[in-house]
Design a protein around this motif. Sequence first.
Motif, PDB file in Angstrom:
ATOM      1  N   THR A  16      25.149  32.805  53.057  1.00  0.00           N
ATOM      2  CA  THR A  16      26.421  33.513  52.871  1.00  0.00           C
ATOM      3  C   THR A  16      26.423  34.949  53.364  1.00  0.00           C
ATOM      4  N   ALA A  17      25.282  35.628  53.318  1.00  0.00           N
ATOM      5  CA  ALA A  17      25.267  37.048  53.684  1.00  0.00           C
ATOM      6  C   ALA A  17      24.457  37.342  54.948  1.00  0.00           C
ATOM      7  N   TYR A  18      23.207  36.892  54.971  1.00  0.00           N
ATOM      8  CA  TYR A  18      22.337  37.281  56.077  1.00  0.00           C
ATOM      9  C   TYR A  18      22.676  36.578  57.381  1.00  0.00           C
ATOM     10  N   LEU A  19      22.747  35.252  57.358  1.00  0.00           N
ATOM     11  CA  LEU A  19      22.994  34.490  58.582  1.00  0.00           C
ATOM     12  C   LEU A  19      24.295  34.912  59.275  1.00  0.00           C
ATOM     13  N   PRO A  20      25.432  35.020  58.552  1.00  0.00           N
ATOM     14  CA  PRO A  20      26.671  35.431  59.232  1.00  0.00           C
ATOM     15  C   PRO A  20      26.618  36.853  59.798  1.00  0.00           C
ATOM     16  N   SER A  21      25.740  37.697  59.244  1.00  0.00           N
ATOM     17  CA  SER A  21      25.638  39.054  59.790  1.00  0.00           C
ATOM     18  C   SER A  21      24.760  39.110  61.033  1.00  0.00           C
ATOM     19  N   MET A  22      23.947  38.064  61.249  1.00  0.00           N
ATOM     20  CA  MET A  22      23.025  38.057  62.371  1.00  0.00           C
ATOM     21  C   MET A  22      23.437  37.146  63.523  1.00  0.00           C
ATOM     22  N   VAL A  23      24.227  36.118  63.218  1.00  0.00           N
ATOM     23  CA  VAL A  23      24.586  35.124  64.224  1.00  0.00           C
ATOM     24  C   VAL A  23      26.096  34.911  64.178  1.00  0.00           C
ATOM     25  N   ALA A  24      26.724  34.872  65.341  1.00  0.00           N
ATOM     26  CA  ALA A  24      28.172  34.674  65.422  1.00  0.00           C
ATOM     27  C   ALA A  24      28.570  33.328  64.810  1.00  0.00           C
ATOM     28  N   PRO A  25      29.686  33.273  64.079  1.00  0.00           N
ATOM     29  CA  PRO A  25      30.112  32.034  63.415  1.00  0.00           C
ATOM     30  C   PRO A  25      30.222  30.841  64.363  1.00  0.00           C
ATOM     31  N   GLU A  26      30.711  31.074  65.575  1.00  0.00           N
ATOM     32  CA  GLU A  26      30.861  29.965  66.516  1.00  0.00           C
ATOM     33  C   GLU A  26      29.501  29.413  66.956  1.00  0.00           C
ATOM     34  N   VAL A  27      28.498  30.281  67.017  1.00  0.00           N
ATOM     35  CA  VAL A  27      27.148  29.829  67.374  1.00  0.00           C
ATOM     36  C   VAL A  27      26.576  28.976  66.245  1.00  0.00           C
ATOM     37  N   ILE A  28      26.764  29.421  65.007  1.00  0.00           N
ATOM     38  CA  ILE A  28      26.279  28.659  63.851  1.00  0.00           C
ATOM     39  C   ILE A  28      26.914  27.275  63.834  1.00  0.00           C
ATOM     40  N   GLU A  29      28.225  27.239  64.029  1.00  0.00           N
ATOM     41  CA  GLU A  29      28.943  25.963  63.996  1.00  0.00           C
ATOM     42  C   GLU A  29      28.542  25.061  65.170  1.00  0.00           C
ATOM     43  N   GLU A  30      28.404  25.656  66.339  1.00  0.00           N
ATOM     44  CA  GLU A  30      28.109  24.885  67.548  1.00  0.00           C
ATOM     45  C   GLU A  30      26.715  24.270  67.518  1.00  0.00           C
ATOM     46  N   ASN A  31      25.714  25.027  67.066  1.00  0.00           N
ATOM     47  CA  ASN A  31      24.361  24.488  67.170  1.00  0.00           C
ATOM     48  C   ASN A  31      23.989  23.555  66.023  1.00  0.00           C
ATOM     49  N   GLY A  32      24.640  23.657  64.875  1.00  0.00           N
ATOM     50  CA  GLY A  32      24.433  22.722  63.776  1.00  0.00           C
ATOM     51  C   GLY A  32      22.993  22.569  63.308  1.00  0.00           C
ATOM     52  N   ARG A  33      22.194  23.608  63.425  1.00  0.00           N
ATOM     53  CA  ARG A  33      20.791  23.536  63.019  1.00  0.00           C
ATOM     54  C   ARG A  33      20.678  23.459  61.495  1.00  0.00           C
ATOM     55  N   PRO A  34      19.681  22.732  61.009  1.00  0.00           N
ATOM     56  CA  PRO A  34      19.426  22.746  59.559  1.00  0.00           C
ATOM     57  C   PRO A  34      18.908  24.123  59.135  1.00  0.00           C
ATOM     58  N   VAL A  35      19.022  24.421  57.858  1.00  0.00           N
ATOM     59  CA  VAL A  35      18.631  25.737  57.333  1.00  0.00           C
ATOM     60  C   VAL A  35      17.179  26.072  57.668  1.00  0.00           C
ATOM     61  N   ARG A  36      16.283  25.109  57.542  1.00  0.00           N
ATOM     62  CA  ARG A  36      14.871  25.377  57.860  1.00  0.00           C
ATOM     63  C   ARG A  36      14.698  25.891  59.286  1.00  0.00           C
ATOM     64  N   GLN A  37      15.424  25.296  60.205  1.00  0.00           N
ATOM     65  CA  GLN A  37      15.309  25.715  61.607  1.00  0.00           C
ATOM     66  C   GLN A  37      15.982  27.079  61.815  1.00  0.00           C
ATOM     67  N   GLN A  38      17.088  27.325  61.128  1.00  0.00           N
ATOM     68  CA  GLN A  38      17.746  28.634  61.220  1.00  0.00           C
ATOM     69  C   GLN A  38      16.819  29.737  60.705  1.00  0.00           C
ATOM     70  N   LEU A  39      16.169  29.489  59.574  1.00  0.00           N
ATOM     71  CA  LEU A  39      15.223  30.461  59.019  1.00  0.00           C
ATOM     72  C   LEU A  39      14.091  30.738  59.998  1.00  0.00           C
ATOM     73  N   SER A  40      13.555  29.699  60.584  1.00  0.00           N
ATOM     74  CA  SER A  40      12.449  29.845  61.524  1.00  0.00           C
ATOM     75  C   SER A  40      12.886  30.583  62.790  1.00  0.00           C
ATOM     76  N   SER A  41      14.075  30.272  63.297  1.00  0.00           N
ATOM     77  CA  SER A  41      14.529  30.917  64.538  1.00  0.00           C
ATOM     78  C   SER A  41      14.792  32.408  64.344  1.00  0.00           C
ATOM     79  N   LEU A  42      15.045  32.823  63.107  1.00  0.00           N
ATOM     80  CA  LEU A  42      15.240  34.240  62.810  1.00  0.00           C
ATOM     81  C   LEU A  42      13.956  34.895  62.290  1.00  0.00           C
ATOM     82  N   HIS A  43      12.834  34.172  62.384  1.00  0.00           N
ATOM     83  CA  HIS A  43      11.508  34.651  61.984  1.00  0.00           C
ATOM     84  C   HIS A  43      11.407  34.969  60.497  1.00  0.00           C
TER      85      HIS A  43
END
Length: 130
Positions: A16-43
Motif C-alpha cells: 500500500t505505501a512502499y511499492l506505489p511510491s517506487m513503481v508506477a501503477p501501470e507497471v505494477i498492473e502490467e507485469n503482474g508479478r507476485p509479491v515475492r518477486q516484487q520484493l526481490s526486484s526492489l532488493h
Amino acid sequence: MPCASLDDLDLDLFRTAYLPSMVAPEVIEENGRPVRQQLSSLHLTTPDGRPTTLGTLIVGLDPSSHIPGAYVQFVRYQGGDLDAPVADDQELRQNIVGVASRLEPLLRSNIRTRLVEEGSRETPQRPARS
C-alpha cells in the motif's frame, strides 16, 4: 542481522505505501508479478525470499530487534547548547516508512526557526511572538 523470513516484513505496508511510491501503477498492473518477486526486484529480499537489511529497515515489523541501532532518536533541548535541559526525547523504533510518518509532525511541531530567502542567501528567522 536482517529479518529471517517474510513473516518479519509488513507486506501490507509494502503493497500500500512502499511499492506505489517506487513503481508506477501501470507497471505494477502490467507485469503482474507476485509479491515475492516484487520484493526481490526492489532488493528488499534475496532471490530465495530472505529479507535483506534494506528490506528489514524499510518494511520490517521490528527492525531494531534484528539490526542494532536501527532507530531514530529525536532530542529537543530547551536552549541552544547540548548542555541545556532536555525538553523532549523520543526513540522512534519502527521501519523507515513508519518513522517518516511519525517524524514529520514531530519536526513541524518543534521547529522554532525557519529559513527566509534574502536574495541569494537564506537567513534563519524566528517567528514573531503573539
